[in-house]
Scaffold this active site. Structure first.
Site, PDB file in Angstrom:
ATOM      1  N   GLY A  41       0.794  -1.231   0.000  1.00  0.00           N
ATOM      2  CA  GLY A  41       0.000   0.000   0.000  1.00  0.00           C
ATOM      3  C   GLY A  41       0.823   1.274   0.000  1.00  0.00           C
ATOM      4  CB  SER A  43       4.128   2.740  -4.575  1.00  0.00           C
ATOM      5  OG  SER A  43       4.323   1.351  -4.778  1.00  0.00           O
ATOM      6  N   GLY A  46      -1.971   0.045  -4.893  1.00  0.00           N
ATOM      7  CA  GLY A  46      -2.143  -0.254  -3.476  1.00  0.00           C
ATOM      8  C   GLY A  46      -2.358   1.006  -2.669  1.00  0.00           C
ATOM      9  CG  ASN A 119      -1.835  -4.120  -4.147  1.00  0.00           C
ATOM     10  OD1 ASN A 119      -2.384  -3.915  -5.223  1.00  0.00           O
ATOM     11  ND2 ASN A 119      -0.757  -3.422  -3.757  1.00  0.00           N
ATOM     12  CE1 TYR A 196      12.496 -16.672 -12.574  1.00  0.00           C
ATOM     13  CE2 TYR A 196      13.991 -15.281 -13.835  1.00  0.00           C
ATOM     14  CZ  TYR A 196      12.928 -15.417 -12.956  1.00  0.00           C
ATOM     15  OH  TYR A 196      12.296 -14.292 -12.466  1.00  0.00           O
TER      16      TYR A 196
END
Length: 320
Positions: A41, A43, A46, A119, A196
């Site tokens: 939260g 940035s 969020g 988030n 990966y």
């Protein structure tokens, strides 16, 4: 029709669409009796979700790795909403020790918990293992939120039972879940650097967010818990710092799909809609986009894959 609706902002069955903002989808909703945790939260969407939740009266707990940035968000919210109730607790989602510390601190506050918005996330980062030895995108985007939800679930159940207000768990996923490894989740090669791929690994973690919400919804229903729901969502393509590890790729994507990109207030809309709107009462195990129910890939609807992921995640959080 989905991409046309997203590009044009035409509202869906809910009355909202891709052009709707978080303020618009929560207009008239009184959240003054609710306590909300929002990870990440500090940035982006969020921070916007935290602002709108506070605007609607909720007590907002911001979980953030960067508490200084979170404090700046808090001060900004207080300037526009002086009555806002906001607390900050540090959390590093890639660290299971940090997740446990966050849960302990929150539970020690003896507050109710009505809404958990999972988030926070990372995107397209180079191969790296977390301190617990888990591939970083999977660790941050899924495993950390899996453990956090597990640690706070009893509090959410008791809050719903005591208050009579439905508790809601909201997982932020992405349409990127469509682009993952062939098997969906590479359980046996999760931490294999040689195989990966940053884009596919991100898609894998976002698929895990959907499967987690779906399996949690199934388990709650099986348990007879009907006053706690779990859903997942795609917030949209949004211009934030989330894509800082792959600026060239995202820049090209923006050029090719410019009409689909949202502002941050629009990007936070679906999170706030699923968390607060009365239309979602009793809805669980669903996937949303642009404030409307949407469809996932076949992997996202695979119950066996969801159960396997659940068992795999349990082992990861117990071993760390």
């Amino acid at each position: 029709m989905g991409y046309f609706r997203e590009a044009t902002g035409i509202p869906g069955p809910s009355g909202f669409g891709s052009a709707s903002t978080a303020e618009q989808v929560t207009d008239g909703i009184d959240a003054s009796l609710l306590t909300v945790i929002i990870t990440g939260g500090s940035s982006g969407i969020g921070a916007e979700a935290a602002r709108v939740m506070a605007l609607r009266g909720a007590h907002v707990i911001i979980g953030a790795r960067n508490t200084e940035a979170a404090s700046e968000v808090k001060q900004s919210i207080l300037q526009s909403t002086p009555s806002a109730r906001i607390d900050i607790i540090q959390i590093e989602l890639s660290s299971l020790k940090s997740v446990r510390a966050f849960a302990e601190k929150f539970l020690a506050m003896d507050l109710p918990l009505n809404i958990l918005i999972n988030n926070a996330g990372v995107m397209y980062c180079p191969f790296q293992l977390s301190e617990d030895g888990i591939e970083m995108q999977f660790a941050t985007n899924h495993v950390g939120h899996f453990l956090l939800t597990k640690l706070l679930l009893d509090k959410m159940k008791s809050t719903a039972e005591r208050t009579g207000i439905e508790s809601r768990i909201v997982n932020l996923s992405s349409e990127a879940h469509m682009t993952t490894y062939r098997t969906g989740i590479r359980f046996d090669k999760l931490n294999d650097k040689d195989f990966y791929n940053d884009k596919l690994a991100y898609g894998q973690s976002k698929l895990a967010n959907i499967l987690h919400a779906n399996e949690l919804a199934r388990r709650l229903k099986e348990e007879g818990v009907l006053n706690v729901t779990a859903n997942s969502l795609h917030p949209g393509l949004i211009r934030t710092n989330l894509a800082r590890h792959s600026t060239a790729f995202v820049g090209a994507l923006q050029t090719a799909t410019c009409v689909l990109w949202k502002t941050i207030p629009q990007g936070a809309a679906t999170s706030c809609y699923v968390a607060l709107h009365p239309n979602i009462k009793g809805v669980s195990g669903k996937y949303f986009a642009d404030c409307n129910e949407s469809k996932t890939t076949s992997n996202g609807r695979d119950e066996l894959l969801g159960r396997r992921l659940w068992d795999f995640s349990e082992k990861l959080v117990k071993s760390a």
